[in-house]
Design an enzyme around this catalytic site. Structure first.
Site, short mmCIF file in Angstrom:
data_model
loop_
_atom_site.label_atom_id
_atom_site.label_comp_id
_atom_site.label_asym_id
_atom_site.label_seq_id
_atom_site.Cartn_x
_atom_site.Cartn_y
_atom_site.Cartn_z
N CYS A 101 0.84 -1.19 0.00
CA CYS A 101 0.00 0.00 0.00
C CYS A 101 0.88 1.24 0.00
CB CYS A 101 -0.95 0.01 1.20
SG CYS A 101 -0.20 0.58 2.73
N ASP A 134 2.51 12.13 -55.77
CA ASP A 134 3.70 11.93 -56.59
C ASP A 134 3.45 10.73 -57.51
OD1 ASP A 134 6.47 12.07 -57.42
OD2 ASP A 134 6.78 10.31 -56.15
#
Length: 802
Positions: free
Chosen positions: A113, A499
């Site tokens: 804890c 392109d």
């Protein structure tokens, strides 16, 4: 530091420091990169520490004036327990001595804890040798960055504080971690059961003082079992003048207990803690979706040893240049180039290609892909930490720091929302009894209900979870998006510049047609003569002719090349030339019929080579850059979404129009230089959101100028990567349309989550003030909304329905 609220706090504090030029947040890794002069670093650390966070420097060498700070707050609401002791940024000299330090991994069975974590932290921070602490409470492990000589001192300090420890050689297994998580879940379920018992006593037991005291004790036990960490974080936040969910829950639970609603206070705390655990696991699922890609790459590889034998080695120790063997059905553990063998490789984990790709000598292979047939041997080209797959994961993790526009809006809204609701709760608690004649306890209870649902967790968590899920979903499909801003921006694209070479076409010439003109010469003999002459040239057109013609080459004598025209040579005592249209015309061998044939091919954008003897033309060969099989379908998908497509190419107009017509683009712009492409993108972007797709260095200016730039073939080439915003890992143009669809889907989920989070809260605001909403109902509303938006965001990880 792992949520937008904490990022906002740190950003606001550091923006006030002179010298801080830029900040880059990576919440998933709890990392903050600060671009600032070295003299400013102490002020940066002090500002972060004043907020209640703790910082430590990276273990790798620093680069220039960029300081990397991992920040974690054990006292804040959204943080896990991974923290470190505060230290100054390491100097270059200290980093040179970093080799003295190593990670000591300890298992501390009694540590589970935050209170125990804080106790251990205080014990170990007093040791001069300790540089960094990292806690993993669910697994009960502690990583200590300290010299090896300090191991005994660390373990003795732990024992002096009542904690036994044991050294681990490696982190606990996934099974052990999962077991620890189950223990945490059982603890919270137990707290919920105790809270339910308190509720039962409140309803069914007598009102005698003894039973009431027992009930209050049980309720307090439930709160302690589930809420100690909440109180610790909450009070710490209140002391810093901050309002977060832990602060609001702490005030609400204590207030409810004091006004006699102790059963409800216990139930609220237990439900909240349980919902927080479920939410954390759900959020981890989104974050782990990206890191989970790394598991695709096996940890071991079969490597050839110096004596020629084969042995299994860990992939992370295999050096570049080593020879590795992969059998059918196995995954590639590293990137490399095939030296021998042939096989079909499933590249979908990296490039998203659905069809296996044939691999042979000199072909590149990538870690994480699957060898489906044939045994392959390959030479390692990149270490395990620098494979294409590892770079994908790293890039997407970095992309999480790029906040999308919607996320920035939500963060600004949340900064105003929480204090506003807190003020509203105070007004109800203090104002309604005087203005509306409400009972003081009733007014206070309604105010406490408002506090429970005031936290904007569901709202602020909805955007990062959704964006991370979208980025991970894209990466799984071979699409690498550099940030949430581009993921969201792609949906707006109205025009797309394309392109030609390498994007719409294959990018290398191929023989597409051959015609025999001399009727008296055998076809096979003509083809062999043409191949023999072309084989002696290194011109790309000649190479395409050689690759496209069958048979073996003949001996060529007196070979020579004519610059800009073609090649000549003698075969079996006869002189031949293989040249272009102009050379054949200069030789006076062009007839009207031949001119018509040549014009037909040239109008289709093809490059011609003509084979001729001293007396006649024998054959012509047409070479062209062929379109990709997927280009036409990709253009059709883009058109269907309302995106106008324009080809931008430096090629001649005839070739460009032929390719454009074949794939279906709406407009063709030919004879463009790189700056011309950039100018077109800039001009178009003035009126529309414009995207650009390219694959070469010459495309970089236009990729950078576009709203969203797409780089093709990013798995195999480094060109255009830096300028692009989205990297398509293979050469499939259809991925661009898929990116736009994912962008639209992500944006839709984002606003679903925002509407859901705010809508649920709006309903409970009304119920809390004018209805009969209770505190535990408010917990369900708040945490339920959080879970709903998380699960809704995770839907993006699933592939869309066909």
């Amino acid at each position: 530091m792992d949520c937008p609220n904490e990022e906002r706090q740190i950003r606001a504090a550091l923006e006030r420091i002179a010298g801080v030029r830029a900040m880059k947040f990576d919440l998933g890794q709890r990392r903050l990169t600060v671009d600032a002069p070295e003299a400013t670093w102490p002020h940066v650390i002090a500002a972060i520490n004043q907020l209640g966070f703790e910082t430590y420097p990276p273990t790798g060498p620093s680069a220039g004036a960029v300081a990397q700070v991992d920040a974690c707050a054990t006292t804040d609401s959204c943080c896990s327990s991974a923290c470190a002791a505060p230290v100054a940024l390491a100097t270059d000299a200290a980093q040179e001595n970093a080799a003295e330090f190593q990670g000591l991994l300890l298992r501390v069975p009694a540590m589970d804890c935050p209170t125990e974590e804080a106790q251990i932290r205080r014990a170990l921070e007093g040791l001069d040798a300790v540089r960094r602490l990292q806690f993993d409470l669910p697994a009960r492990t502690l990583s200590v960055d300290a010299p090896a000589s300090a191991k005994e001192a660390v373990m003795q300090a732990l024992l002096a504080n009542g904690f036994k420890s044991e050294v681990l050689s490696e982190p606990p297994s996934a099974e052990l971690t999962a077991r620890a998580q189950r223990v945490e879940l059982l603890r919270l379920v137990g707290a919920l059961a105790v809270a339910a018992l308190a509720e039962a006593l409140h309803f069914f037991a007598s009102d005698a003082l003894g039973w009431k005291a027992v009930g209050m004790g049980i309720a307090a036990a439930a709160i302690a079992l589930s809420g100690l960490s909440v109180f610790k974080k909450g009070f710490s936040s209140l002391l810093r003048g901050q309002l977060n969910i832990n602060a609001l829950m702490s005030v609400a639970v204590i207030g409810a207990f004091l006004i006699g609603q102790w059963p409800e206070a216990a139930m609220v705390m237990a439900l909240y803690s349980l919902a927080e655990l479920i939410e954390a696991r759900s959020v981890d699922r989104a974050r782990n979706a990206i890191a989970g890609l790394l598991s695709l790459s096996p940890t071991q590889a079969e490597v050839q040893q110096s004596d020629g034998a084969w042995a299994i080695q860990q992939a992370n120790v295999v050096k570049v240049g080593a020879l590795v063997r992969v059998k059918p059905g196995e995954r590639f553990a590293l990137d490399g180039r095939v030296t021998s063998g042939h096989g079909a490789v499933d590249q979908s984990p990296v490039t998203g290609e659905s069809v296996p790709v044939d691999k042979g000598p000199d072909d590149d292979v990538f870690a994480g892909t699957i060898n489906q047939s044939g045994s392959l041997e390959f030479r390692v080209t990149h270490p395990a930490t620098d494979t294409v797959l590892a770079r994908i994961i790293h890039a997407v993790e970095q992309a999480q720091g790029q906040r999308a526009p919607t996320q920035r809006f939500v963060d600004k809204f949340a900064a105003i929302y929480t204090p506003s609701v807190f003020v509203m709760a105070l007004a109800i608690a203090l104002g309604t009894p005087m203005l509306l004649g409400w009972d003081w306890l009733t007014a206070l209870y309604k105010a406490l209900v408002l506090l429970v649902i005031a936290c904007p967790c569901a709202l602020v968590i909805s955007t990062p979870v959704t964006v991370v899920s979208g980025l991970a979903a894209a990466a799984r499909r071979g699409i690498l998006i550099k940030g949430g801003v581009y993921l969201e921006q792609a949906r707006k694209l109205a025009v797309l510049g394309l392109d030609k070479t390498g994007t719409l076409t294959e990018g290398r010439p191929k023989l597409v047609a051959s015609e025999i003109i001399a009727n008296l010469v055998e076809r096979d003999a003509v083809l062999r003569m043409a191949k023999s002459l072309a084989a002696r040239s290194d011109h790309p057109v000649s190479k395409a002719v050689v690759e496209g013609l069958p048979g073996e080459s003949l001996d060529v004598m007196a070979f020579g090349a004519e610059l800009g025209k073609g090649v000549r040579g003698t075969i079996d005592g006869m002189d031949y030339v293989l040249g272009n249209h102009r050379w054949i015309h200069e030789r006076g061998q062009c007839s009207a019929e031949l001119e018509a044939m040549l014009l037909k091919h040239e109008s289709q954008g093809r490059t011609l080579s003509v084979l001729a003897s001293e007396t006649q033309v024998l054959a012509l060969f047409a070479v062209a850059d062929t379109t990709k099989d997927t280009s036409r379908q990709a253009i059709a998908e883009l058109k269907a979404m309302g995106v106008r497509t324009v080809m931008l190419t430096g090629d001649n107009e005839a070739t460009a129009k032929a390719i454009g017509h074949e794939v279906g683009v709406e407009e063709v712009c030919a004879n463009l230089l790189p700056q011309d492409k950039q100018a077109w993108v800039t001009e178009t972007a003035a009126a529309n959101d414009v995207g650009m797709v390219g694959d070469g260095v010459n495309d970089s200016p236009s990729l950078a100028a576009a709203s969203v730039g797409f780089s093709m073939g990013a798995a195999g080439t480094d060109t255009a990567k830096e300028a692009a915003d989205v990297l398509i890992m293979n050469d499939d143009l259809r991925k661009v349309a898929e990116t736009i669809r994912l962008s639209k889907r992500t944006y839709s989920v984002l606003w679903q989550n925002i509407t859901l989070a705010l809508g649920i809260k709006a309903v409970f605001f009304v119920l809390a003030v004018f209805g009969s909403a209770s505190m535990w109902m408010a917990v369900f509303a708040d945490m339920g909304a959080s879970l709903l938006v998380v699960f809704n965001g995770l839907r993006l990880l699933k592939p869309p329905r066909a």
